[in-house]
Write a protein that holds these residues in place. Sequence first.
Motif, short mmCIF file in Angstrom:
data_model
loop_
_atom_site.label_atom_id
_atom_site.label_comp_id
_atom_site.label_asym_id
_atom_site.label_seq_id
_atom_site.Cartn_x
_atom_site.Cartn_y
_atom_site.Cartn_z
N ARG A 1 0.82 -1.20 0.00
CA ARG A 1 0.00 0.00 0.00
C ARG A 1 0.87 1.26 0.00
NH1 ARG A 1 -2.83 -1.04 4.33
NH2 ARG A 1 -4.51 -2.17 3.27
N ASN A 2 1.93 1.27 0.81
CA ASN A 2 2.84 2.42 0.84
C ASN A 2 3.52 2.62 -0.51
OD1 ASN A 2 2.35 3.14 3.50
ND2 ASN A 2 3.97 1.85 4.32
N GLN A 3 4.01 1.52 -1.07
CA GLN A 3 4.70 1.62 -2.36
C GLN A 3 3.75 2.05 -3.47
OE1 GLN A 3 6.52 -2.25 -2.89
NE2 GLN A 3 8.30 -1.72 -1.64
N LEU A 4 2.50 1.56 -3.40
CA LEU A 4 1.52 1.93 -4.42
C LEU A 4 1.21 3.41 -4.36
CD1 LEU A 4 -0.42 0.91 -6.63
CD2 LEU A 4 -2.11 0.50 -4.83
N PHE A 5 0.97 3.93 -3.15
CA PHE A 5 0.68 5.35 -3.00
C PHE A 5 1.86 6.20 -3.46
CE2 PHE A 5 0.51 9.32 -0.58
CZ PHE A 5 -0.78 9.75 -0.88
N MET B 1 2.06 8.87 -6.65
CA MET B 1 2.48 10.27 -6.44
C MET B 1 3.58 10.68 -7.43
SD MET B 1 0.68 11.63 -4.01
CE MET B 1 -0.67 10.71 -4.77
N LYS B 2 4.32 9.72 -7.96
CA LYS B 2 5.42 10.03 -8.88
C LYS B 2 4.97 10.12 -10.33
CE LYS B 2 8.79 7.71 -5.90
NZ LYS B 2 9.72 6.55 -5.77
N SER C 1 -3.35 -8.24 -10.05
CA SER C 1 -3.11 -7.88 -11.45
C SER C 1 -3.30 -6.38 -11.67
CB SER C 1 -4.07 -8.66 -12.36
OG SER C 1 -3.86 -10.05 -12.24
N ARG C 2 -4.36 -5.82 -11.05
CA ARG C 2 -4.62 -4.38 -11.22
C ARG C 2 -3.56 -3.54 -10.51
NH1 ARG C 2 -11.10 -3.64 -10.54
NH2 ARG C 2 -10.60 -3.95 -8.33
N ILE C 3 -3.13 -3.99 -9.32
CA ILE C 3 -2.10 -3.25 -8.59
C ILE C 3 -0.80 -3.24 -9.38
CG2 ILE C 3 -0.59 -3.35 -6.56
CD1 ILE C 3 -3.05 -4.31 -4.96
N TRP C 4 -0.45 -4.40 -9.95
CA TRP C 4 0.81 -4.45 -10.70
C TRP C 4 0.70 -3.73 -12.05
CZ3 TRP C 4 1.44 -6.67 -6.27
CH2 TRP C 4 2.73 -6.82 -5.80
#
Length: 608
Positions: free
Chosen positions: A121-125, A129-130, A336-339
């Motif tokens: 979750r942290n890495q996704l957010f 942001m980038k 799959s959607r997260i990646w």
Amino acid sequence: MRPPQAIHNWQMDQKADLNQTEQKPQYISAFRALSGYIRLHLWAFIGVFCCTLIAILSELLQPFLMKIAIDDNLLAGKNDYKGLLVICAIYLALSLSSFVFTYLQSNLLQHIGQSIVARIRNQLFGHIMKQSMRYFDRMSSGSLITHVSSDTEALNQFFNQVLLSLFRDGLTLIFIIVMMFQLDTTLALYCLILLPIISLVAIAFRSFMRTTYQLARTRLSRMVAFVAENLSGMNLIQVFHQQMEQEKQFNERNGSYFKANIREIRTNVVFGRTFDILSNLSIAFVTWIGGSAVLDHNLEFGVLYAFITYIRQFFQPINTITQQWNTLQSATVAVSRIWTVFDSKPDITDRAEQREVLLPEKVKGRIDFDDISFSYEEGIPIIRKLDLHIEPGELIGVVGTTGAGKSSLISLLCRFYDVKEGRIRIDGTDVRDIPQSTLHRVVGLVQQEPFLYSGSIIDNVRMFDESITREEVIQACEFVGADSIIQKLRNGYDTLLSERGSGLSAGERQMISFARIIVFKPKILILDEASANLDSHTEKLIQNALHVVSQNRTTIVIAHRLSTIMQADRIIVMSRGEIVEQGSHKQLLACGGHYRELYEHSQGHVAV
């Protein structure tokens, strides 16, 4: 506030995801994506496996103990009370062992799962942001919110439910079969006849359960989208008295979701009861076969008792694993959607081995737009061969009709997008050669709708940067004239603002955004229609603040209200992505061109 079209896009995203699930579940790639995170907790997973192994063995040895007590003691006529007490003590120890190690296994696996999900979750957010602005143009906010919240929660359920079931129930099935063959090979082979029947039932129900699950999720997404759309347009609903009509439409969607949920529940109940019937038939079958063997003295009664107990336990893990199918499917789609988000790369990046070519404290503020061209989509130019040069400290006003390219010009200077042709330079340095962190310290932006976060006024001015002192914030607010407004609030600078600063008026929010400029001291200031939608009194306050913050800064002001930029050193008039006129207010009025037409239209009469 999300526009209705974005709601529609989000809803279509949900449907597309469900269709993707239906067409091609990507289980292998999903587990492969998680393997890197799982390897970080390898020893913890080994601990989970050992705890699970001990817990299962402790549970499955209990029927075997009962078999020993019945065959080797009670039916043998030994009346060995001491031996029975030993068996009872071992039985109690096994029960406690099963409880303790099941507890350890569950908590350890929960800790692993929560750690992995929190990390993702942290890495996704951070990854979102980038991303460049073009990414947010094509991705609806609803989809991104779903990825950060719902998709990571589905992944959480994978660790809490699916992985636990695979560990525990899978090993339980294996050990039950081993124990059956250990007790009696012939009776175990009869029991294995049930496996093909169970598999056929599970496969048949799995397809039907997938359909009902997807139907319920689709109808839920429609209902959520409808509610979000109504909340964002509540003022229109109330003005046109559409409450009854919208309530009617909501009831239809809610009823549709209710029916889909009932269908899903009914399917799960039928599936569970089918397994119960199979379990009871199996027990009857084993009792008949085994009872005949006992009567013929070919099988001990204790063995039959243990077999019946194992058959009861045999169906429970199969039922649990099959019921986790929907959760597994949901988690697989979520991964799959997260990646897919992780695979997206920002369009705007710093160049490799980029060195500090521009020091913020030494920037003078000269800006050069050298024959730039830009388009959001191929073949639809927004800016055409625009050439503009701004001197340090100059106050520039930019006006033009909607779609003239004013905001696009500013987005290019902030490097939210890159030019297609030409270049933009600050003090002679191409903005593409300036690290983005440095560029955004040099260029300050105040937008039409200043964004405020939930938090105190102090934190909103300094943007949660603890290196900026409270005294600096107060001085900045006094400098732009916001101090008198803030002091009237109940808790002054410690007043907590609600989401988007809804406790303040539009003018007050703008004053806070001007104070940010003073605090962060950018050498180039951009105001993107910062005085639009304000009353005349508030606009005067904003103009005074603008006069203050523009001192010793290169300032670009985009304005619909010409009164905001009449005192500018130079006014740029844009039309269809080109500069058609430029000069002072008086010079442009004397020309009698586009600017005069805009000015006279703003005064309420048509140019002659």
